[in-house]
Design a protein around this motif. Structure first.
Motif, PDB file in Angstrom:
ATOM      1  N   ILE A  48       0.863  -1.277  -0.053  1.00 53.17           N
ATOM      2  CA  ILE A  48       0.093  -0.069   0.018  1.00 53.17           C
ATOM      3  C   ILE A  48       0.925   1.254   0.031  1.00 53.17           C
ATOM      4  CG2 ILE A  48      -1.835   1.289   1.259  1.00 53.17           C
ATOM      5  CD1 ILE A  48      -2.794  -1.294   2.554  1.00 53.17           C
ATOM      6  N   ALA A  49       0.686   2.138  -1.140  1.00 52.18           N
ATOM      7  CA  ALA A  49       1.466   3.446  -1.099  1.00 52.18           C
ATOM      8  C   ALA A  49       0.642   4.369  -0.895  1.00 52.18           C
ATOM      9  CB  ALA A  49       2.108   3.490  -2.533  1.00 52.18           C
ATOM     10  N   SER A  50       1.003   5.404  -0.049  1.00 55.98           N
ATOM     11  CA  SER A  50       0.382   6.694   0.317  1.00 55.98           C
ATOM     12  C   SER A  50       1.075   7.935   0.426  1.00 55.98           C
ATOM     13  CB  SER A  50      -0.233   6.198   1.696  1.00 55.98           C
ATOM     14  OG  SER A  50      -1.317   7.455   2.173  1.00 55.98           O
ATOM     15  N   THR A  51       0.543   8.814   0.666  1.00 56.34           N
ATOM     16  CA  THR A  51       1.111  10.253   0.579  1.00 56.34           C
ATOM     17  C   THR A  51       0.260  10.963   1.876  1.00 56.34           C
ATOM     18  OG1 THR A  51       1.998  12.095  -0.599  1.00 56.34           O
ATOM     19  CG2 THR A  51       0.425  11.077  -1.403  1.00 56.34           C
ATOM     20  N   HIS A  52      -0.166  12.197   1.522  1.00 55.08           N
ATOM     21  CA  HIS A  52      -1.361  13.106   2.120  1.00 55.08           C
ATOM     22  C   HIS A  52      -0.662  13.727   3.394  1.00 55.08           C
ATOM     23  CE1 HIS A  52      -4.757  14.815   3.300  1.00 55.08           C
ATOM     24  NE2 HIS A  52      -5.223  13.839   4.459  1.00 55.08           N
ATOM     25  N   THR A  53      -0.142  12.939   4.285  1.00 55.77           N
ATOM     26  CA  THR A  53       0.093  13.388   5.407  1.00 55.77           C
ATOM     27  C   THR A  53       1.471  13.867   5.840  1.00 55.77           C
ATOM     28  OG1 THR A  53       0.826  10.933   6.153  1.00 55.77           O
ATOM     29  CG2 THR A  53      -1.458  11.875   6.570  1.00 55.77           C
ATOM     30  N   CYS A  54       2.329  13.917   4.674  1.00 61.71           N
ATOM     31  CA  CYS A  54       3.302  15.004   4.567  1.00 61.71           C
ATOM     32  C   CYS A  54       4.804  14.367   5.164  1.00 61.71           C
ATOM     33  CB  CYS A  54       3.368  16.403   4.945  1.00 61.71           C
ATOM     34  SG  CYS A  54       2.424  17.400   3.923  1.00 61.71           S
ATOM     35  N   LEU A  55       4.856  13.325   6.103  1.00 66.94           N
ATOM     36  CA  LEU A  55       5.929  12.657   6.445  1.00 66.94           C
ATOM     37  C   LEU A  55       6.110  11.432   6.100  1.00 66.94           C
ATOM     38  CD1 LEU A  55       5.679  13.973  10.130  1.00 66.94           C
ATOM     39  CD2 LEU A  55       7.141  15.077   8.461  1.00 66.94           C
ATOM     40  N   PRO A  56       7.430  10.934   5.709  1.00 71.36           N
ATOM     41  CA  PRO A  56       7.619   9.481   5.211  1.00 71.36           C
ATOM     42  C   PRO A  56       7.514   8.549   6.225  1.00 71.36           C
ATOM     43  CG  PRO A  56       9.740  10.852   5.505  1.00 71.36           C
ATOM     44  CD  PRO A  56       8.591  11.758   5.905  1.00 71.36           C
TER      45      PRO A  56
END
Length: 316
Positions: free
Chosen positions: A201-209
């Motif tokens: 599952i690859a995500s982003t949105h929340t700005c921290l890795p």
């Protein structure tokens, strides 16, 4: 809930539906690019990175999983970013969704949790309002954005790679945020991997890795959040990050990486021209503006995280 903290019903979906019809891809490498934030210099560098891999014989697919718009609050830059991004595989972020389909009471559509300061929320709503004004002068781009999916499931090397913007329940969900991993979200992760059938599952949105790996129901599973492609993610490091998922060998430049299920999953630095971007950013968002207050220090200097802070479960 107030604007910027609410989550519109249109953002919702069910984990069990996300990988019902995976799309077969033939490339050797996926770049998952979240949070470009309207930065053309980061996009230049990502394209250069992909070309360098192709010269080594690797076929690369660029997959943008939302919020490629944000600081590009001029007609020329808005059109440039969208024209370039929309040539590739794309799914929506809350920013892009609200530019194409403004939701009553959503504000920026970020669905900020309680631990985020109200000033951040208010400034994000202000940025969105300005950007919506720009987007309204480009109805053709708005129409293209309306046609984009909220998530994608890619069949890659025989495995299901689920690409979302937020989490497997909402376009703006925070369940895959760095803060959620710190708090301990193993039970929720197991449920999402079990219901979706995803291997990655690859995500982003929340700005921290984040880079997480574990065994769920006797399957090796990976979750990766690239933080932001268009601004710094690590301590005293202004480079962006993209998630690289590959059937090929890992690259030496990776900040962190793991190998699971015959896949190499890593976070790759995006070493864009920071000085050029700050000069452009300052023209669009001068000192005291909402974006300058919220983001300029991070663009120039990164965050407080080290590479070791990104890997879960934590390693000694």
């Amino acid at each position: 809930m107030s604007e910027g903290r609410s989550c519109p019903l249109a953002y919702r979906y069910r984990p069990a539906d996300l990988c019902r019809e995976p799309h077969q891809v033939s490339e050797d490498v996926l770049y998952i690019i979240g949070g470009l934030y309207g930065n053309p210099y980061a996009l230049d560098e990502i394209e250069r990175m992909a070309l360098a891999e192709e010269r080594q014989g690797h076929r690369v697919r660029l997959v943008f999983n939302g919020d490629f718009n944000w600081f590009n609050a001029s007609d020329s830059l808005f059109r440039e970013i969208n024209n370039r991004v929309l040539e590739h595989s794309v799914c929506l972020g809350n920013v892009d969704y609200e530019l194409a389909n403004p939701s009553d009471g959503a504000g920026c559509g970020c669905a900020y949790p309680d631990f985020v300061d109200q000033g951040v929320v208010d400034r994000s709503n202000t940025i969105m309002e300005r950007l919506q004004g720009v987007a309204g002068d480009h109805p053709d781009i708005q129409e293209q954005l309306r046609l984009l999916p909220r998530y994608r499931c890619l069949l890659f090397g025989g495995l299901k790679v689920l690409v979302v913007h937020g989490d497997p329940e909402s376009l703006a969900g925070w369940g895959l945020a760095h803060e959620s991993f710190v708090a301990g979200n193993e039970l929720q992760l197991a449920e999402w991997f079990g219901k979706s059938g995803a291997d990655v599952i690859a995500s982003t949105h929340t700005c921290l890795p984040v880079l997480w790996s574990d065994t769920v129901q006797e399957r090796s599973c990976v979750a990766v959040n690239n933080g932001a492609a268009g601004m710094g993610n690590l301590m005293q490091d202004p480079r962006g990050l993209v998630a690289r998922i590959a059937l090929t060998s890992p690259l030496d430049e990776a900040v962190v990486g793991i190998e699971r299920n015959r896949l190499n999953v890593s976070l790759m630095p995006v070493a864009f021209d920071v000085d050029a971007w700050l000069a452009r950013f300052d023209q669009l968002w001068p000192s005291g503006s909402a974006a300058a207050v919220s983001y300029r220090d991070r663009i120039g200097g990164g965050t407080s995280l080290t590479p070791g802070d990104v890997v879960f479960p934590s390693v000694v």
